[in-house]
Design a protein around this motif. Sequence first.
Motif, PDB file in Angstrom:
ATOM      1  N   ALA A 119       0.717  -0.812   0.202  1.00  0.00           N
ATOM      2  CA  ALA A 119       0.307  -0.693   0.197  1.00  0.00           C
ATOM      3  C   ALA A 119       0.956   1.342  -0.187  1.00  0.00           C
ATOM      4  O   ALA A 119       0.235   2.373  -1.088  1.00  0.00           O
ATOM      5  N   LEU A 120       2.093   1.273   0.230  1.00  0.00           N
ATOM      6  CA  LEU A 120       2.749   1.989   1.107  1.00  0.00           C
ATOM      7  C   LEU A 120       3.671   3.034  -0.399  1.00  0.00           C
ATOM      8  O   LEU A 120       3.411   3.607  -1.121  1.00  0.00           O
ATOM      9  N   VAL A 121       4.240   1.089  -0.801  1.00  0.00           N
ATOM     10  CA  VAL A 121       4.910   1.838  -2.118  1.00  0.00           C
ATOM     11  C   VAL A 121       3.653   2.962  -3.428  1.00  0.00           C
ATOM     12  O   VAL A 121       3.917   3.019  -4.446  1.00  0.00           O
ATOM     13  N   ALA A 122       2.162   1.517  -3.582  1.00  0.00           N
ATOM     14  CA  ALA A 122       1.197   2.738  -4.158  1.00  0.00           C
ATOM     15  C   ALA A 122       0.901   4.031  -4.259  1.00  0.00           C
ATOM     16  O   ALA A 122       1.043   4.669  -4.641  1.00  0.00           O
ATOM     17  N   VAL A 123       1.074   4.437  -2.797  1.00  0.00           N
ATOM     18  CA  VAL A 123       1.056   5.700  -2.711  1.00  0.00           C
ATOM     19  C   VAL A 123       2.223   6.855  -3.572  1.00  0.00           C
ATOM     20  O   VAL A 123       1.508   7.368  -3.534  1.00  0.00           O
ATOM     21  N   LEU A 124       2.941   5.965  -2.430  1.00  0.00           N
ATOM     22  CA  LEU A 124       4.009   6.898  -3.228  1.00  0.00           C
ATOM     23  C   LEU A 124       4.662   6.679  -4.128  1.00  0.00           C
ATOM     24  O   LEU A 124       4.968   8.260  -4.953  1.00  0.00           O
TER      25      LEU A 124
END
Length: 371
Positions: free
Chosen positions: A30-35
Motif C-alpha cells: 500500500a505504501l509503495v502504491a501511494v508513493l
Amino acid sequence: MILRTFGWSFGVTVVGLLIALLYDGPTGLALVAVLAVLEISLSFDNAVVNAKVLDRMSAFWQKIFLTVGIAIAVFGMRLVFPLLIVGITAKLNPVQAFDLALNDSSRYHQLMNDAYPMIAAFGGMFLMMLFLDFVFEERAEKWLPWVERPLARIGKLDQLSVVVAGGSLAFVSWLSAEDPGQVMIAGVLGMITYILVNGLGELFSEASDDDEDEDGAEEGAGGRSGPSSLALATGKAGFFLFLYLEVLDASFSFDGVIGAFAISTDPIVIALGLGIGAMYIRSLTVFLVRKGTLHEYVYLEHGAHWAIGALAVCMLVSIGHHVPEWITGGLGAGLIIAAFASSVVRNRGEGGGAPAETPGEDGKKLHSSNV
C-alpha cells in the motif's frame, strides 16, 4: 501505442509491487502504491518540460535519456541521493548511512530534514532560473497575455533572470533560513549549475546548426561534406542537453524525495514507490514526443513553466515554513490542466489543432519513430 510506450512502466510496477509485498507485506504494498501516485502527481509538469527538451535531441541521445537516464533517475535520485545527503550531513559513509536508514529511521529522517534547506535552495534556484528565462523571453504564442506581455517587455533587460533569482535567494535567506550562509551557497550553486549546463547545451546546439548549414552549402556546390565535425558537434549538444535534463529531473525530484518521508521512512519502500512513479514520468515524456502533443496543444509548455515557477516558489518558502505536498502537486497539476483546456479551446476556435508531426523550432521533424 499505449502498450508500446508504457509497457516498461507496467512491468516495473508489477515487479515493484511484488517486491514491496514480499518485503513488508500488504502494508509495504500500500505504501509503495501511494508513493508512486505521489511522485506522478508532483512530477507531471516535469514530463511536459522533458518532452520539450527531448524534442531537440537526436534519436541516439533520446535513447540514452530513456535508458541510462532512467537508471540515474530511479536509483540515483530516489535511493542513492538521500543516502549521500545523510552521509554528508552526519559524516557517514554510504554503508553506514544505509544502515542508519534501516535501523534508525527517525534519526535518518531528522538528518534529511536538517539538510532540506540547502536542497530546497539548490533545486529552487535551478527551477526559478528556468522559469524566469521562459517568461522573460518574447514569444509569438501567449497563454496569459496580461502578464506574459509585460514580463517579456522587461525581460529585454540583460541578465534580469539572474537579478530576480539572486534577489529572491538573498531575501529568503535573510528572512527564513536558520543558517543563511549555507542556504546562499546552495542557492548560488543551483544558479551556476543552470547557467553552465543550459549555456553549454545552447552553445553546442548552435555549433551543430552552423556546421549543418556549412555542410549543406558545400554539398550544394558539389563538394563533399566532412562527416566528423557535424557528428562531434551534435554529440556534444546532445550530451549537454542530457545533463540538463538529468539536473532538471533531480530538481523536480527533491520535493518528492523529502515529501515521501511523510508517508514512510524506509529507504527501500521510498525507492520502490518513487522509482515506479519516475518510470511513468519517463513513459509520459515519450508519449508526448511521439504524439506531438506539445505542438498540438501549444499552451501546455506555458502551463508547465508556470508550474515550475510555482514549485520554485514553494521550495523557497519551504526553507523556513512547511509547505504541504498537496499544495505543490495541486498547483502544478492545476496549471497544466488549465493550459491544456485553453489549448483545446484555442484549437476549436481555429478549426482544429496542428498535425501531430510538426517540425520543431530547428526545422527538423520529431524523432518519435526512433524513441
